[in-house]
Design an enzyme around this catalytic site. Structure first.
Site, short mmCIF file in Angstrom:
data_model
loop_
_atom_site.label_atom_id
_atom_site.label_comp_id
_atom_site.label_asym_id
_atom_site.label_seq_id
_atom_site.Cartn_x
_atom_site.Cartn_y
_atom_site.Cartn_z
N SER A 148 0.73 -1.37 -0.04
CA SER A 148 0.11 0.09 0.04
C SER A 148 0.90 1.28 0.00
O SER A 148 2.00 1.34 0.38
CB SER A 148 -0.98 0.01 1.20
OG SER A 148 -1.46 1.21 1.53
N TYR A 161 -1.55 -0.38 10.51
CA TYR A 161 -1.63 -0.84 9.17
C TYR A 161 -0.47 -0.45 8.22
O TYR A 161 -0.06 -1.31 7.61
CB TYR A 161 -3.07 -0.05 8.62
CG TYR A 161 -3.28 -0.61 7.26
CD1 TYR A 161 -3.62 -1.68 6.95
CD2 TYR A 161 -3.03 0.33 6.13
CE1 TYR A 161 -3.85 -1.90 5.43
CE2 TYR A 161 -3.16 0.23 4.84
CZ TYR A 161 -3.65 -1.01 4.57
OH TYR A 161 -3.80 -1.14 3.04
#
Length: 253
Positions: A148, A161
Site C-alpha cells: 500500500s 496498518y
C-alpha cells in the site's frame, strides 16, 4: 488487452473473494492463466469460479485462512492435487483496521500483523519452492505482493496498518536478493485509494467518514485497474522484473 504469455501459467491469488483479489482472478483467467482462488468465504469463491468457467477460463475455489498454518498447508495440497505446481503467486489478502495507537487495540494489531505480514509469509512458505522450481526449469515465475502507499505516507490513526504494509514492502525488497538470483521475480504493488471492502472494516464512524470524504474528494482506483497493473507486470519477458509499482488516483498526492 490480453497478454498471450499468461497462457499456460498457474496462479494463486489470496483474498480472492472480493475487491482487488476478485478482479485479479478474473483478469488472470481472462489472460489465459489457471487460477486458484484462496479466501475464507467459500460461497463467494464458488460464484467467482463459476463466472470464470462460464467465460472459458480455468479456476479452483480454495477456502483458506492465511492466518492459520494448517489451512494454508491444506490449500497448498489441494492446489497441487488439482493444478500441480504454480508459477505465479499474488499475496493480496489483507485487513485495514485504523484506530489511534492510544486506544491500545491489541486485537486489531494482532489481526493485521497475522494477516498482512505473517499471512504473506505463510503463503510464500507454501508456494515458494514451486516458484524456484518453475524458474529453474526455464519458465517465468512471479511472486507479487500487494502492499500500500501507506507503507510510505503516514496517515493519522493508520500507524499499525501502515507498519504492516511497510513490512511487506521491505520483505519484497529483501526477497529479491534471495529469489532474484534463482530467476524468480518479486514485484511489490502499492495502490493508493482503491474502491474495495477494506473501508467496510473500519469500526469508527469518525474515521469511516474521513475515508469516505477522501474517496469523494480524490476519487479511487477500481480493483480492475490495479489488477491490470499486476497482469502487465506478470506478462513481461522473464528477465524483466518490474520490482516496485506505486499506482495512485491522479488526484492523490
Amino acid at each position: 488487452m490480453s497478454y498471450e504469455n499468461l497462457s499456460g501459467r498457474t496462479a494463486v491469488v489470496t483474498g480472492a473473494a472480493s475487491g482487488i483479489g476478485e478482479a485479479l482472478a478474473l483478469r488472470l483467467a481472462a489472460d489465459g492463466a489457471r487460477v486458484a482462488l484462496l479466501a475464507r468465504r467459500a460461497d463467494r469463491l464458488q460464484a467467482l469460479v463459476e463466472k470464470i468457467r462460464a467465460d472459458g477460463g480455468e479456476a479452483l475455489a480454495v477456502a483458506a485462512d492465511v492466518t492459520d498454518d494448517a489451512s494454508v498447508a491444506a490449500a497448498r495440497d489441494l492446489v497441487h492435487e488439482t493444478f500441480g505446481a504454480v508459477d505465479l503467486v499474488v499475496n493480496n489478502a489483507g485487513v485495514m483496521l485504523p484506530n489511534p495507537v492510544a486506544d491500545g487495540r491489541l486485537d486489531e494489531w494482532q489481526r493485521m500483523l497475522d494477516t498482512n505480514v505473517t499471512g504473506v509469509l505463510r503463503v510464500i512458505r507454501a508456494f515458494g519452492a514451486d516458484l524456484v522450481a518453475a524458474a529453474g526449469a526455464g519458465r517465468t515465475a512471479d511472486l507479487v505482493n500487494v502492499s500500500s502507499i501507506g507503507a510510505h505516507i503516514p496517515f493519522p490513526n493508520y500507524a499499525v496498518y501502515g507498519a504492516t504494509k511497510a513490512a511487506v514492502t521491505y520483505l519484497s525488497q529483501s526477497l529479491r536478493t534471495e529469489f532474484g538470483p534463482q530467476d524468480v521475480r518479486v514485484t511489490n504493488i502499492e495502490p493508493g485509494l482503491t474502491e474495495t471492502e477494506l473501508k467496510d472494516h473500519v469500526d469508527s464512524t469518525e474515521l469511516s467518514g474521513q475515508l469516505d470524504g477522501m474517496l469523494e474528494a480524490i476519487g479511487a482506483l477500481s480493483p480492475a485497474e490495479v489488477a491490470d497493473v499486476v497482469a502487465y507486470a506478470a506478462s513481461r519477458p522473464r528477465h524483466v522484473n518490474l520490482r516496485q509499482i506505486v499506482v495512485l488516483p491522479t488526484r492523490q498526492a
